[in-house]
Design an enzyme around this catalytic site. Structure first.
Site, short mmCIF file in Angstrom:
data_model
loop_
_atom_site.label_atom_id
_atom_site.label_comp_id
_atom_site.label_asym_id
_atom_site.label_seq_id
_atom_site.Cartn_x
_atom_site.Cartn_y
_atom_site.Cartn_z
N TYR A 1 0.82 -1.21 0.00
CA TYR A 1 0.00 0.00 0.00
C TYR A 1 0.86 1.26 0.00
CZ TYR A 1 -4.12 -2.87 1.05
OH TYR A 1 -5.13 -3.80 1.00
N LYS B 1 3.25 -15.41 2.07
CA LYS B 1 3.18 -16.12 0.79
C LYS B 1 4.61 -16.44 0.38
CE LYS B 1 0.67 -17.61 -2.66
NZ LYS B 1 -0.23 -18.77 -2.52
N ASP C 1 -3.33 -18.22 1.51
CA ASP C 1 -4.49 -18.90 0.91
C ASP C 1 -5.03 -19.97 1.85
OD1 ASP C 1 -1.96 -19.86 0.37
OD2 ASP C 1 -2.44 -20.70 -1.59
N ASP D 1 -5.42 -6.60 5.79
CA ASP D 1 -6.63 -5.86 5.42
C ASP D 1 -7.74 -6.87 5.09
OD1 ASP D 1 -8.41 -3.98 4.52
OD2 ASP D 1 -7.21 -3.33 2.80
N ASP E 1 -10.97 -8.49 7.79
CA ASP E 1 -12.39 -8.37 7.43
C ASP E 1 -13.05 -9.75 7.41
OD1 ASP E 1 -12.32 -5.66 7.20
OD2 ASP E 1 -13.05 -5.60 5.12
#
Ligand code: NAD
Length: 356
Positions: free
Chosen positions: A140, A190, A222, A246, A250
């Protein structure tokens, strides 16, 4: 005496922070510590008052406080403003100004709401996860970034970048949090594909040696996304980078029901920043309909992480659970047979349960 900066902001931010502040006052009385409160405008309200979403006096108050209790900012009246004047700019300014680099998002299921989750009650009953998300680095913020047209084709790029010291500080924060909970930490990456994530995995493994009392494991993002919906109770604390955090925070939060229930804390600087996850909800603002529990649970986090009043923090969370257990609900979490109350009454009932 600890100074709490109260920044209600816009819309339901004003209504829910009022209740959270009252809960803090009751908690301080019951547990015998002293708080003082100072309020300042932020977001659209500040823009109306002085032409800036984050006036210098508001940032100054936040910086000299022991902790910040924030409501929400934004609303249709300010959508057409230039980006730096929009209410949401205040949030970024506060995070930057306070130097907070870790975002804590708990996903805790109150037993009385087990039936309201989209997952089977037996999968989520007793769920209590803390997602620790790195907040100021990663893709980001990475440079270079941009959009361009080359050879007649448009392309865009972002950069995923972490320094070792950024990984060390977020990992240490997560281990410290795990130590105050059930002493289990899962680092999500990852590493099978990305060099940055290889560094993440190697570095978190090194930091883990400082915390032999915390059970530590790595998980690919994943796999984690799947495990959160198939077997979420295996998790205690999850630590991950900005973008994965992020998304996963959620996902984890959604296991527990309404957005009106979700608190958060941003830590790492000298002053902790506490806010409900929801926005200013213009559709229900000013109608005494907002669920104040996200803001009140944020106040509980403030007690725990900034004021180190663990007993008071637990008592607030127990008071929330007790009121929900009496089948009292705001409209967003109403279930058949429950008594539906407004923002104020929910706050009053939680205060009464806390006062004992
Ligand atoms: P929102 O979170 O304000 O509302 C989404 C939906 O959830 C609405 O239907 C709302 O009524 C409901 N809701 C939210 N909080 C609730 C609560 N406590 N109790 C009951 N119902 C609740 O998101 P939005 O509608 O996308 O955004 C509205 C404004 O808030 C926008 O201006 C947006 O930019 C801003 N916003 C601010 C923050 C923040 O201040 N941290 C976060 C998200 C959105």
């Amino acid at each position: 005496m600890s100074l709490i900066a109260v920044l209600p902001g816009d819309g339901i931010g004003v209504e829910v922070t009022r209740e959270a502040r009252r809960v803090l006052e009751v908690g301080a009385r019951r547990f015998g510590f002293k708080l003082s409160f100072e309020e300042a405008p932020v977001g659209g309200a500040a823009y109306e008052a002085c032409g800036e979403p984050l006036p210098a006096a508001t940032l100054d108050l936040a910086r000299r406080s022991a902790a910040v209790l924030f409501g929400a900012v934004g609303g249709p009246s300010w959508e057409g403003l230039p980006r730096q004047k929009r209410p949401e700019a205040a949030l970024l300014g506060l995070r930057k100004g306070l130097g907070v680099y870790a975002n804590l998002r708990p996903a805790k299921l109150y037993p009385a709401l087990a039936g309201a989750s989209t997952l089977k009650p037996e999968v989520v009953a007793g769920l209590d996860i803390m997602v620790v998300r790195e907040l100021t680095g990663g893709i980001y913020f990475g440079e270079p970034r941009g959009v361009a047209t080359r050879d007649g084709e448009e392309e865009a790029w972002n950069t995923l970048r972490y320094t070792k010291s950024e990984i060390i500080r977020i990992a240490r924060m997560a281990f410290e949090i795990a130590r105050r909970r059930r002493r289990r930490l899962t680092s999500v990456d990852k590493a099978n594909i990305l060099e940055v994530m290889e560094l993440w995995r190697r570095t978190t493994t090194e930091v883990a040696r400082e915390y032999p009392d915390v059970a530590f494991a790595h998980m690919l993002v994943d796999t984690c996304a799947m495990q959160l919906v198939s077997n979420p109770k295996q998790f205690d604390v999850i630590v991950t980078g900005n973008m994965f955090g992020d998304i996963l925070s959620d996902e984890a939060a959604q296991l527990t029901g309404s957005i009106g229930m979700l608190p958060s804390a941003s830590l790492g600087g000298t002053v902790g920043f506490y806010e409900p996850v929801h926005g200013s909800a213009p559709d229900i603002a000013g109608q005494d309909k907002a669920n104040p529990i996200a803001a009140i649970a944020s106040a509980a986090m403030l007690l725990r992480y900034s004021l180190h009043q663990e007993a008071a923090a637990q008592a607030v969370e127990e008071a929330i659970g007790a009121v929900l257990g009496q089948s009292v609900r705001t409209a967003d979490i109403a279930q058949p047979g429950c008594r539906v109350v407004g923002t104020r009454e929910m706050g009053e009932r939680i205060c009464a349960a806390l006062a004992g």
